[in-house]
Structure formats: structure tokens, C-alpha cells
Scaffold this active site. Sequence first.
Site, PDB file in Angstrom:
ATOM      1  N   GLU A  47       0.846  -1.199   0.000  1.00 25.34           N
ATOM      2  CA  GLU A  47       0.000   0.000   0.000  1.00 25.34           C
ATOM      3  C   GLU A  47       0.880   1.247   0.000  1.00 25.34           C
ATOM      4  O   GLU A  47       1.871   1.322   0.735  1.00 25.34           O
ATOM      5  CB  GLU A  47      -0.879  -0.053   1.251  1.00 25.34           C
ATOM      6  CG  GLU A  47      -1.804   1.121   1.455  1.00 25.34           C
ATOM      7  CD  GLU A  47      -2.627   0.976   2.732  1.00 25.34           C
ATOM      8  OE1 GLU A  47      -3.631   1.690   2.863  1.00 25.34           O
ATOM      9  OE2 GLU A  47      -2.250   0.142   3.597  1.00 25.34           O
ATOM     10  N   LYS A 116      -9.022   2.276  -2.311  1.00 28.21           N
ATOM     11  CA  LYS A 116      -9.338   1.599  -1.053  1.00 28.21           C
ATOM     12  C   LYS A 116     -10.770   1.931  -0.639  1.00 28.21           C
ATOM     13  O   LYS A 116     -11.241   3.061  -0.833  1.00 28.21           O
ATOM     14  CB  LYS A 116      -8.351   2.056   0.018  1.00 28.21           C
ATOM     15  CG  LYS A 116      -8.401   1.304   1.330  1.00 28.21           C
ATOM     16  CD  LYS A 116      -7.225   1.738   2.202  1.00 28.21           C
ATOM     17  CE  LYS A 116      -7.166   0.973   3.515  1.00 28.21           C
ATOM     18  NZ  LYS A 116      -5.964   1.351   4.307  1.00 28.21           N
ATOM     19  N   CYS A 172      -5.335  -3.320   2.114  1.00 28.13           N
ATOM     20  CA  CYS A 172      -5.149  -3.388   3.566  1.00 28.13           C
ATOM     21  C   CYS A 172      -6.443  -3.593   4.378  1.00 28.13           C
ATOM     22  O   CYS A 172      -6.954  -4.692   4.463  1.00 28.13           O
ATOM     23  CB  CYS A 172      -4.409  -2.148   4.050  1.00 28.13           C
ATOM     24  SG  CYS A 172      -3.640  -2.397   5.680  1.00 28.13           S
ATOM     25  N   ARG A 343     -21.828 -47.453  15.709  1.00 29.63           N
ATOM     26  CA  ARG A 343     -22.547 -48.562  15.094  1.00 29.63           C
ATOM     27  C   ARG A 343     -22.788 -49.691  16.106  1.00 29.63           C
ATOM     28  O   ARG A 343     -23.856 -50.314  16.130  1.00 29.63           O
ATOM     29  CB  ARG A 343     -21.761 -49.073  13.884  1.00 29.63           C
ATOM     30  CG  ARG A 343     -22.394 -50.247  13.125  1.00 29.63           C
ATOM     31  CD  ARG A 343     -23.825 -49.964  12.668  1.00 29.63           C
ATOM     32  NE  ARG A 343     -23.975 -48.766  11.900  1.00 29.63           N
ATOM     33  CZ  ARG A 343     -23.995 -48.718  10.568  1.00 29.63           C
ATOM     34  NH1 ARG A 343     -23.842 -49.830   9.875  1.00 29.63           N
ATOM     35  NH2 ARG A 343     -24.171 -47.578   9.943  1.00 29.63           N
ATOM     36  N   SER A 357      -4.926 -61.369   8.820  1.00 30.21           N
ATOM     37  CA  SER A 357      -4.027 -62.020   7.872  1.00 30.21           C
ATOM     38  C   SER A 357      -2.558 -61.850   8.217  1.00 30.21           C
ATOM     39  O   SER A 357      -1.700 -62.536   7.653  1.00 30.21           O
ATOM     40  CB  SER A 357      -4.262 -61.455   6.469  1.00 30.21           C
ATOM     41  OG  SER A 357      -3.862 -60.089   6.420  1.00 30.21           O
ATOM     42  N   GLY A 358      -2.261 -60.897   9.100  1.00 26.57           N
ATOM     43  CA  GLY A 358      -0.868 -60.559   9.344  1.00 26.57           C
ATOM     44  C   GLY A 358      -0.389 -59.462   8.414  1.00 26.57           C
ATOM     45  O   GLY A 358       0.796 -59.154   8.363  1.00 26.57           O
ATOM     46  N   GLY A 359      -1.341 -58.864   7.666  1.00 25.80           N
ATOM     47  CA  GLY A 359      -1.026 -57.762   6.770  1.00 25.80           C
ATOM     48  C   GLY A 359      -1.448 -56.429   7.359  1.00 25.80           C
ATOM     49  O   GLY A 359      -2.046 -56.362   8.445  1.00 25.80           O
ATOM     50  N   SER A 362      -5.712 -55.489   7.728  1.00 28.07           N
ATOM     51  CA  SER A 362      -6.424 -56.157   8.822  1.00 28.07           C
ATOM     52  C   SER A 362      -5.850 -55.734  10.168  1.00 28.07           C
ATOM     53  O   SER A 362      -6.577 -55.664  11.167  1.00 28.07           O
ATOM     54  CB  SER A 362      -6.369 -57.675   8.663  1.00 28.07           C
ATOM     55  OG  SER A 362      -5.043 -58.157   8.729  1.00 28.07           O
ATOM     56  N   ASN A 441      -9.831 -66.043  -6.198  1.00 31.63           N
ATOM     57  CA  ASN A 441     -11.105 -65.553  -5.665  1.00 31.63           C
ATOM     58  C   ASN A 441     -11.846 -66.592  -4.842  1.00 31.63           C
ATOM     59  O   ASN A 441     -12.602 -66.246  -3.929  1.00 31.63           O
ATOM     60  CB  ASN A 441     -11.988 -65.053  -6.808  1.00 31.63           C
ATOM     61  CG  ASN A 441     -11.508 -63.722  -7.371  1.00 31.63           C
ATOM     62  OD1 ASN A 441     -10.718 -63.034  -6.750  1.00 31.63           O
ATOM     63  ND2 ASN A 441     -11.974 -63.371  -8.556  1.00 31.63           N
ATOM     64  N   LYS A 602     -18.124 -52.501  -8.324  1.00 28.82           N
ATOM     65  CA  LYS A 602     -17.812 -52.986  -6.972  1.00 28.82           C
ATOM     66  C   LYS A 602     -18.100 -51.900  -5.936  1.00 28.82           C
ATOM     67  O   LYS A 602     -18.618 -52.178  -4.848  1.00 28.82           O
ATOM     68  CB  LYS A 602     -16.344 -53.405  -6.886  1.00 28.82           C
ATOM     69  CG  LYS A 602     -15.975 -54.614  -7.734  1.00 28.82           C
ATOM     70  CD  LYS A 602     -14.514 -55.002  -7.536  1.00 28.82           C
ATOM     71  CE  LYS A 602     -14.156 -56.202  -8.400  1.00 28.82           C
ATOM     72  NZ  LYS A 602     -12.742 -56.625  -8.221  1.00 28.82           N
TER      73      LYS A 602
END
Length: 642
Positions: A47, A116, A172, A343, A357-359, A362, A441, A602
Amino acid sequence: MKQFGFVRVGAISNQLFLASPIRNAHEILKMVQKADSCGIDIVTTPELSLTGYTCGDLFFHDNLLSCVESAIRYLLENSKNMDIIFIVGAPIRHDNQLFNVAIVIQKGKILGMVPKTYIPNYAEFYEQRWFSSSEDLINKEISFLGFHVAIDTNLLFVDKRFKEISFSLEICEDLWAVNPPSNYHCLHGATIIFNLSSSNEIVGKDEYRRKLVSMQSGKAICAYVYASSGMMESSSDLLFGGSCLIFENGTCLSSNERFLLDSTLIYADVDVKRLTHDRAKNTSYMNFRVSSLYRVISIDIKDKGQQLERTYSPYPFVPIDVDKKDERCREILNIQASALARRLIQLHFPKCVIGISGGLDSTLAFLVIEKAYEKLQLDMKNVIAVTMPGFGTSNRTYANACLLIKEYGASFLEVDIKKACLLHMKDIGLKSQNRSVTFENIQARERMQILMDIANKENGIVIGTGDLSELALGWCTYNGDHMSMYSVNSSIPKTLVKYLVRFVADHSSSNKKKIIYDILDTPISPELLPLDKKGKILQKTESNIGPYMLHDFFLYHFLRYGASPKKIYFLAKNTFSSNFSSSEIKKWLIVFIKRFFTSQFKRNCVPDGIKVGSVSLSPRGDLRFPSDADYESFIEELENLE
């Protein structure tokens, strides 16, 4: 850069020579030339940058105003060959009044003047002693130095070729008012707001100022470029720090160090296409009756061929601020756990059934259940954790699954699925040596059938473990791991899953930490294909569908900002140049597009699951997407790219 919506904007806080417009003009020109050499398209100064804000009653003197005209003439004459648009602040006499004005200049011409609006006259400010408000304008045209130009607040500067590049100005105090002019500027299409300011420094004001700029840029969904006068203003009563800020939709892209004696320049590449996307997506944005008339001034911003200097996180879903990472992780986990707790309350506290699963996925879902049970003060024995070894289960993941369940005190159940799968293969005439997707699958669906039946038997619900990245890519078996009764990871991408699991490990006891760290170090795999002769995992997900680092990046920019494949490729090349070749990025981007489009069927029937971040794939939440949309046009623009 322009074709992707990028424009480089800058802010200058020039070294000031108080009440010396000619000297200030020389310094401003030097900084504008520097800005031009940096590839900046539009830059602003503070300004009253040609005189200084603290001239006091000198503003009334003809000598000062005459010098202002000479200074502007000097800037015009010496910028004729410059493409950069720059904005300077000056006192201008018009309609028998003095206005505090922002002057827009390009190629030796004045494009417009913006006075301004809000003139402060409280506390340390006495501006009404010298300046009139824009609301007091009588004529909205001014003849000045041979130019006949608009002088008005309602000016919109729009690029000839790229209409998304459009800017307006405020000065400003305008920002600090209850209803800033930039509200209307943005509603009329301005994607960038430049603010010429003289904001003094008192304790705590800098933090508040940053919050104010951040909030206005977020509320108005715009880029906000702020330049304030520096410490060479008069210090009789006030000190000015020269704060410069560039924000985009609430996020700071650049800021400077304050209290410098010399001139300072900052700049950033703002993404106006991202802003126009968010405005169109936010249908509340234009729910305001806009009646003001705006004058559009055409501008020409050259594409200088500069390289994008803006950087993007390779992990856009992962918290960037290291200092706040723990706070963000706690927030995410609390949202997940609280949603599940809600829920469970609704269902009168059924048992939770989960496959372990150990992954990573999960493990995260299991940790969320544990946190929900802690919130509800429930016994973890009511969590039935099932390990279901199959043809590809490794000793490492099996052992980690068992250790995790037992360490957290859940009820342990093991169901080997191999015999059942072989029997089913025989029933449908699939040879036992077959290693097709059907073979894979069968195992996924067998596991889900087991979990569902256990839930029926125990009056429980199955907690889903699938994540956002898998849903995006369709990397889940329809009516297998695709299904559950409540999904706690459905809006957590794979890159964030790992981050959250590591956070829990870092804050766990030594035994739990050891187990979870080993899970983190295990290759990502569905473990549906047999192991090698040494019992190691052969089937690695990222070898098949590509790196999750890339896919999560693609997903974020595709859904969050509606970026075109061509732009995503451009951003990815700039972000991952040291990790992946251009051909690899293009290859996996094509994979992402094809899989995302063809997997919508899906996502159209996924179970309930809480939204955690800014991207969700729920058909009941963020995403309405046809299952039969054609993706060819999205891929075509990638085929000829280098």
C-alpha cells in the site's frame, strides 16, 4: 504451465525511502525486473509503495503528488518491454478528493486503478484525515498521464486465453472489514486477490494476520497475495515488518522473513484450475445474490515456458506437518473408532468378527476395533479374530496374525481354508493346478463366508478391512474381501494405512511394537498364490498393479481436484522424477484409469463405512459415478505424451 492452470504470482516489500516517490520508483522497478527474471506473471507491492504509508500531512502537498506522477511516468517508460503485470500503491487526486489507490501496469500502460474502500480511523489509524473511500467516487474514469482508465473497486482483470486466470484487488483494511470487497470479486470470477497493505506490527498481530489471509483465501476459494510495507516506514509511533504472504485456498504457499532492511520478494505457482474446480463442486459457493456490475479488463499473460517450481507431496493423504503428525493420527484413529463405536451402540453391542491375515489392512482394522472397545469399555474377548491360512499364507504372516490377536487379548480362532477350497474347485471342475484369478477368488470368498457364518453364529458383525486404494483399483474380490457389515478402512488409502499402523506401533508396549513393526516390514500381498520353495511370498501386489505411492497420488488429484490425466502426468513427473521414469508413470497412470473406471460396479455396493479424509468412494457419500463410463478419451491424451 498455463494450460494446466498455473500462474506465477509474487509479492514485493520494497525498501522504502519515505516521501521520496522517485527513489521508490527506482527500487520498485529493480524488484519488478527481478520478479520478471524469476518468471513471475503478476506481482504486487505494498500500500502506498511509491510514497510510504506514514507520510502524514505530506499527502496534502502538491510537491509530493507531483513527484508521484513523475515516479509513475518513470515506471511506465521503463516497463514498455516487460510482459510482467505489476501493481503499485500511490495517493491519487480525483473528484476533488484524495484516494489511496492500487495501480495496475503492464508494458508501459496503466490497465486500471482500484481505490481503497474501508478507511480506518481508530486506534493508531487516522486515514480519514487524508483519504476518501471508493464509495465517495463520483466518476469511475480518470485521465492520468495521458491515459483514460477505469478507477473503481469492481474491476476484474481477465486473461485473454485462459479465463481462469483472473484477478482483482483490495487494499489493507479492506481485508479486515466484516465484508471484504474480495468476497464480491471472487463471486464475480476472480481467482486471485492481490492485497496492497501497510500493516504495523504489535505483539500477536502477525499470527492473526496469517490466519486472516488463510481464512479469506479458504472461504473465497482463491489465491491471496499479500504485500505489506517494511520497517523503513516512519517509526515515530509504529513499526512495520514487511510481511508478504501467498495463500491458496487456506494453504500457505510462500511467506517471507519480516523486519528486513532491504527489499524482499516471494513468489509461488498458484493453480487456478484447482480453484475453479472446487468452486464448481461447492454448490453453496454461489448461493448469494450478486448484483454489482463489474468491468472486465482484458490482460495478456505470456506463457514464458518456465518450469513449475511448486512442489507436491508424494504422499498427499499423509500429514505433511511433522510437528502435528501425532495429533493428525490420533484424530484419524479417533474418527474411525468413534464411528465403529456408534454402530456397535446402535446394534446393542454385538461381537466383532474380523479376519486377521498378518497384513497391514487387517492390522489397522483390528487396532481400530481395540480403540472402539476401549471407548465403550468392552472386553476384547468379544472380538473374534480369525486367522484363515490358505495356499499362499507364509509362516511370517501367520505367526504375526496369531501373536497380534493374543497380545491384544481377543478371542482367537483358526480355520484352515485349503481343504474347503480344493473341494469347491473339484465341484466346479477347476483343476487343482490352476492358478487363475478364479483360484484366487475362491479363497477370498471362502474366507468371507467363514466370517459371515461365524458372525451369524455368535450374533456378531463382520468388520471389513479393505482400504480406499483397493476400492479405487478394484483390487478386491467381489463378494469376498469386498464385503463386510461395517468397513472402518474404506476411506483410508494404502499409504496412510502404513502411516497409522506405524503411529500405533511407536506408542505401544515393547511386545506389541515388535509384532507391528514386523507386519510393517512384510511385503504387501493378498497371499493367494503358493509360496516359493523357501516359503517366501511370490505374489506381491505392487508388482501386479503398480506402486501404491503412485496410485494414491493419481487418486487424490483425480478425485479431489478433478485434474485431467494429462495434468496428473505433469504433476507426477515433477513429483516423482527421482523415483520413476516418465514411461513408468504413464504406464501406471493408464492402469489406474482403466481399473478405476471398470471397477465402479464394486464400489456401487460397498458396505457402510466412515469418511475420514477429503476423498471418499462411497456411492452414498462423495462419489456418483456410472459403472459403464468410457475411459478411452481419458487415455487418449496420454498416448502421445513423452
